[in-house]
Design a protein around this motif. Structure first.
Motif, short mmCIF file in Angstrom:
data_model
loop_
_atom_site.label_atom_id
_atom_site.label_comp_id
_atom_site.label_asym_id
_atom_site.label_seq_id
_atom_site.Cartn_x
_atom_site.Cartn_y
_atom_site.Cartn_z
N ILE A 3 0.78 -1.06 -0.04
CA ILE A 3 -0.05 0.09 0.20
C ILE A 3 0.84 1.30 -0.03
O ILE A 3 0.56 2.18 -0.53
CB ILE A 3 -1.14 -0.04 1.08
CG1 ILE A 3 -1.90 1.23 1.18
CG2 ILE A 3 -0.14 0.13 2.73
CD1 ILE A 3 -2.87 0.99 -0.17
N TYR A 63 -8.06 1.19 -6.46
CA TYR A 63 -7.51 0.55 -5.16
C TYR A 63 -8.78 -0.17 -4.14
O TYR A 63 -8.40 -1.19 -3.66
CB TYR A 63 -6.92 1.51 -4.26
CG TYR A 63 -6.51 1.10 -2.99
CD1 TYR A 63 -5.30 0.32 -2.82
CD2 TYR A 63 -7.22 1.76 -1.84
CE1 TYR A 63 -5.03 -0.31 -1.53
CE2 TYR A 63 -6.76 1.17 -0.46
CZ TYR A 63 -5.81 0.22 -0.33
OH TYR A 63 -5.33 -0.31 0.75
N TYR A 66 -9.61 -3.37 -5.84
CA TYR A 66 -8.48 -4.23 -5.59
C TYR A 66 -8.67 -4.92 -4.16
O TYR A 66 -8.59 -5.99 -4.05
CB TYR A 66 -7.33 -3.61 -6.06
CG TYR A 66 -6.05 -4.37 -5.76
CD1 TYR A 66 -5.77 -5.75 -6.34
CD2 TYR A 66 -5.29 -4.28 -4.69
CE1 TYR A 66 -4.72 -6.60 -5.99
CE2 TYR A 66 -4.19 -5.18 -4.10
CZ TYR A 66 -3.82 -6.23 -4.83
OH TYR A 66 -2.92 -7.15 -4.67
N ARG A 67 -8.75 -3.85 -3.18
CA ARG A 67 -8.77 -4.40 -2.11
C ARG A 67 -10.08 -5.28 -1.43
O ARG A 67 -10.03 -6.50 -0.76
CB ARG A 67 -8.78 -3.24 -0.72
CG ARG A 67 -8.54 -3.46 0.73
CD ARG A 67 -8.68 -2.36 1.25
NE ARG A 67 -9.80 -1.76 1.46
CZ ARG A 67 -10.26 -0.49 1.98
NH1 ARG A 67 -9.34 0.04 2.64
NH2 ARG A 67 -11.47 0.02 1.77
N ASN A 68 -11.25 -4.90 -2.13
CA ASN A 68 -12.45 -5.56 -1.88
C ASN A 68 -12.28 -6.81 -2.49
O ASN A 68 -12.85 -7.99 -1.81
CB ASN A 68 -13.69 -4.82 -2.35
CG ASN A 68 -15.00 -5.34 -1.87
OD1 ASN A 68 -14.94 -6.09 -0.86
ND2 ASN A 68 -15.87 -5.33 -2.75
N LYS A 70 -9.61 -8.65 -3.41
CA LYS A 70 -8.94 -9.53 -2.34
C LYS A 70 -9.21 -10.05 -1.20
O LYS A 70 -9.06 -11.09 -0.75
CB LYS A 70 -7.48 -8.55 -2.14
CG LYS A 70 -6.38 -9.37 -1.54
CD LYS A 70 -5.34 -8.39 -1.28
CE LYS A 70 -3.94 -8.97 -0.60
NZ LYS A 70 -2.94 -8.14 -0.49
N LYS A 71 -9.99 -9.15 -0.47
CA LYS A 71 -10.98 -9.82 0.80
C LYS A 71 -11.94 -10.84 0.35
O LYS A 71 -11.78 -11.91 1.00
CB LYS A 71 -11.77 -8.55 1.51
CG LYS A 71 -10.94 -7.90 2.35
CD LYS A 71 -11.64 -6.70 2.88
CE LYS A 71 -10.87 -5.72 3.69
NZ LYS A 71 -11.76 -4.81 4.21
#
Length: 77
Positions: A3, A63, A66-68, A70-71
């Motif tokens: 990050i 971003y 991408y974060r969601n 990945k979760k």
């Protein structure tokens, strides 16, 4: 750790876009008019400022996506 790399790249790109002095981003008619009136640098900075917001918004949305994503993948394993 990743990050911080992403944020560093984003800050670098935005600072180059905003603080670059010789931005020639307008059409030839607008450039000619601005040069004749003596306000060319102000118009160039305004164009760079207005262009920076959509890019920053796109990076933030990418971003978050991408974060969601990945979760969701890590929860499925």
């Amino acid at each position: 750790m990743k990050i911080y790399k992403i944020l560093l790249v984003l800050i670098l790109i935005l600072s180059v876009a905003i603080f670059f002095n010789e931005v020639s981003a307008q059409c030839s008619m607008c450039k000619k008019t601005a040069e004749d009136s003596g306000r060319a640098s102000g118009i160039n900075m305004a164009i760079a400022y207005l262009a920076a917001f959509p890019y920053a918004l796109f990076c933030i949305v990418a971003y978050l996506w991408y974060r969601n994503n990945k979760k969701i993948k890590s929860a499925g394993k």
